[in-house]
Motif scaffolding. Structure first.
Motif, mmCIF file in Angstrom:
data_model
loop_
_atom_site.group_PDB
_atom_site.id
_atom_site.type_symbol
_atom_site.label_atom_id
_atom_site.label_comp_id
_atom_site.label_asym_id
_atom_site.label_seq_id
_atom_site.Cartn_x
_atom_site.Cartn_y
_atom_site.Cartn_z
ATOM 1 N N ASP A 10 -3.537 14.152 -15.365
ATOM 2 C CA ASP A 10 -4.516 13.074 -15.443
ATOM 3 C C ASP A 10 -3.930 11.755 -14.956
ATOM 4 O O ASP A 10 -4.529 11.038 -14.146
ATOM 5 N N VAL A 11 -2.720 11.434 -15.426
ATOM 6 C CA VAL A 11 -2.077 10.169 -15.047
ATOM 7 C C VAL A 11 -1.674 10.192 -13.574
ATOM 8 O O VAL A 11 -1.825 9.191 -12.860
ATOM 9 N N LEU A 12 -1.185 11.320 -13.084
ATOM 10 C CA LEU A 12 -0.812 11.409 -11.672
ATOM 11 C C LEU A 12 -2.031 11.274 -10.763
ATOM 12 O O LEU A 12 -1.957 10.656 -9.699
ATOM 13 N N ALA A 13 -3.159 11.852 -11.200
ATOM 14 C CA ALA A 13 -4.395 11.680 -10.423
ATOM 15 C C ALA A 13 -4.797 10.217 -10.382
ATOM 16 O O ALA A 13 -5.275 9.711 -9.353
ATOM 17 N N LEU A 14 -4.593 9.511 -11.486
ATOM 18 C CA LEU A 14 -4.900 8.089 -11.533
ATOM 19 C C LEU A 14 -3.999 7.305 -10.580
ATOM 20 O O LEU A 14 -4.472 6.426 -9.838
ATOM 21 N N LEU A 15 -2.705 7.620 -10.547
ATOM 22 C CA LEU A 15 -1.799 6.949 -9.614
ATOM 23 C C LEU A 15 -2.184 7.260 -8.168
ATOM 24 O O LEU A 15 -2.107 6.381 -7.297
ATOM 25 N N ASP A 16 -2.619 8.498 -7.913
ATOM 26 C CA ASP A 16 -3.089 8.848 -6.568
ATOM 27 C C ASP A 16 -4.270 7.961 -6.168
ATOM 28 O O ASP A 16 -4.357 7.493 -5.020
ATOM 29 N N GLU A 17 -5.197 7.751 -7.091
ATOM 30 C CA GLU A 17 -6.374 6.934 -6.792
ATOM 31 C C GLU A 17 -5.989 5.469 -6.596
ATOM 32 O O GLU A 17 -6.548 4.775 -5.735
ATOM 33 N N GLY A 68 0.775 -1.219 0.000
ATOM 34 C CA GLY A 68 0.000 0.000 0.000
ATOM 35 C C GLY A 68 0.813 1.279 0.000
ATOM 36 O O GLY A 68 0.242 2.366 -0.068
ATOM 37 N N GLU A 69 2.143 1.176 0.045
ATOM 38 C CA GLU A 69 2.974 2.377 0.012
ATOM 39 C C GLU A 69 3.087 2.933 -1.405
ATOM 40 O O GLU A 69 2.969 2.204 -2.392
ATOM 41 N N TYR A 70 3.350 4.226 -1.489
ATOM 42 C CA TYR A 70 3.613 4.922 -2.741
ATOM 43 C C TYR A 70 4.964 5.588 -2.573
ATOM 44 O O TYR A 70 5.117 6.550 -1.824
ATOM 45 N N VAL A 71 5.971 5.049 -3.274
ATOM 46 C CA VAL A 71 7.356 5.478 -3.104
ATOM 47 C C VAL A 71 7.900 5.974 -4.437
ATOM 48 O O VAL A 71 7.695 5.341 -5.474
ATOM 49 N N SER A 72 8.590 7.106 -4.411
ATOM 50 C CA SER A 72 9.274 7.572 -5.617
ATOM 51 C C SER A 72 10.779 7.423 -5.442
ATOM 52 O O SER A 72 11.301 7.529 -4.328
ATOM 53 N N ILE A 73 11.459 7.170 -6.548
ATOM 54 C CA ILE A 73 12.913 7.050 -6.566
ATOM 55 C C ILE A 73 13.452 8.075 -7.552
ATOM 56 O O ILE A 73 13.065 8.078 -8.724
ATOM 57 N N VAL A 74 14.318 8.961 -7.069
ATOM 58 C CA VAL A 74 14.878 10.020 -7.908
ATOM 59 C C VAL A 74 16.392 10.022 -7.784
ATOM 60 O O VAL A 74 16.961 9.519 -6.814
ATOM 61 N N GLY A 75 17.044 10.594 -8.796
ATOM 62 C CA GLY A 75 18.491 10.713 -8.774
ATOM 63 C C GLY A 75 18.996 11.201 -10.107
ATOM 64 O O GLY A 75 18.317 11.072 -11.128
ATOM 65 N N ARG A 124 4.429 13.592 -5.322
ATOM 66 C CA ARG A 124 3.106 12.982 -5.183
ATOM 67 C C ARG A 124 3.149 11.722 -4.327
ATOM 68 O O ARG A 124 2.124 11.286 -3.806
ATOM 69 N N ALA A 125 4.331 11.121 -4.207
ATOM 70 C CA ALA A 125 4.475 9.881 -3.449
ATOM 71 C C ALA A 125 4.488 10.167 -1.945
ATOM 72 O O ALA A 125 4.695 11.296 -1.501
ATOM 73 N N THR A 145 0.268 -0.857 -4.215
ATOM 74 C CA THR A 145 1.658 -0.545 -3.904
ATOM 75 C C THR A 145 2.317 -0.023 -5.174
ATOM 76 O O THR A 145 2.300 -0.694 -6.203
ATOM 77 N N ILE A 146 2.900 1.170 -5.106
ATOM 78 C CA ILE A 146 3.467 1.818 -6.289
ATOM 79 C C ILE A 146 4.896 2.245 -6.009
ATOM 80 O O ILE A 146 5.185 2.865 -4.983
ATOM 81 N N VAL A 147 5.794 1.900 -6.942
ATOM 82 C CA VAL A 147 7.150 2.442 -6.943
ATOM 83 C C VAL A 147 7.303 3.226 -8.241
ATOM 84 O O VAL A 147 7.149 2.678 -9.334
#
Length: 252
Positions: free
Chosen positions: A200-207, A52-59, A227-228, A214-216
């Motif tokens: 639109d796509v980010l709103a979908l990932l939020d939902e 159920g976590e929403y995690v972003s990876i940046v670098g 957003r994560a 669970t989203i990475v």
């Protein structure tokens, strides 16, 4: 085009309990040999993601985030360390087993959409179920349901060239969802979209996150990373904790 609808998690068999760690990397390293040189793409990386976590990876470019994504997605294997997905030791699997994990446990969303141009939206979404050997009538209904969840019930018979970029990415999200995977792995999912389609796509990932998925998310865009729930910063092949994205553009 109607906006994304509230997405309900499809019924599934027993899975990880809420809060249970479903993605676990312990002291993972990845070294590539280039002639007599060795490139240490990842060094002693440990990471845990709960259901159920929403995690972003940046670098930045060359940081190791793409290598990390490939290992998480079972597209590559570590040189050292352990990777457990849903409690299963991925590092002990052969190529056939890895392919099955990719098809059944991971839903991929890529920057390039990766839709087959000759197939309708419905047929594109069906593909993972075809590979899994799901009966035709069952996979057809599940594909229709998945397209309905992303707000494209009226586009099932459209081919990719008949859809906007945002709609194509939503088809890709439906394809990622159709097998009820343990993990959704999104690699720069807004990289080819305009600002309206990105929202639109980010709103979908939020939902999706709100419904328990669970989203990475791999991204070079700080606004997208924010957003994560939490952001993992990767630099020089190492993880530097759950950091806020750096201000300004990050070179992916």
């Amino acid at each position: 085009m109607s906006g994304p609808t509230l997405i309900d998690r499809p019924a599934a068999g027993p899975g990880p309990r809420p809060g249970e760690v479903i993605l676990q990397l312990d002291h993972v390293s990845k070294t590539y040999a280039s002639g007599v040189l060795e490139v240490h793409a990842l060094q002693d990386v440990s990471l845990r993601v709960a259901r159920g976590e929403y995690v972003s990876i940046v670098g930045p470019s060359g940081s190791g985030k793409s290598t990390l994504m490939n290992i998480i997605g079972c597209l590559d294997v570590a040189t050292a360390g352990a990777y457990l997905l849903g409690g299963t030791d991925v590092e002990q699997m052969n190529e056939t087993q890895l392919a099955e994990v990719r098809n059944r446990q991971i839903g991929f969303v890529f920057q390039q959409f990766n839709l087959l141009p000759s197939l309708t939206a419905l047929r594109n979404v069906e593909l993972p179920l075809c590979y899994a050997g799901v009966r035709k009538d069952v996979r057809r209904q599940r594909a229709r349901d998945a397209l309905g969840r992303v707000g494209l019930a009226d586009r099932v018979d459209h081919r990719p060239n008949e859809l906007s970029g945002g709609q194509q990415q939503r088809v890709a999200v439906a394809r990622a969802l159709v097998g009820d995977p343990t993990l959704i792995l999104a690699d720069e999912p807004t990289g080819n979209l305009d600002s309206h389609s990105t929202a639109d796509v980010l709103a979908l990932l939020d939902e999706l996150h709100a419904s328990g998925r669970t989203i990475v998310l791999i991204t070079h865009e700080p606004d997208v990373a924010h957003r994560a729930q939490r952001t993992i910063h990767v630099r020089d092949g190492r993880i530097f904790g759950d950091l806020e994205p750096a201000p300004g553009p990050v070179d992916g």
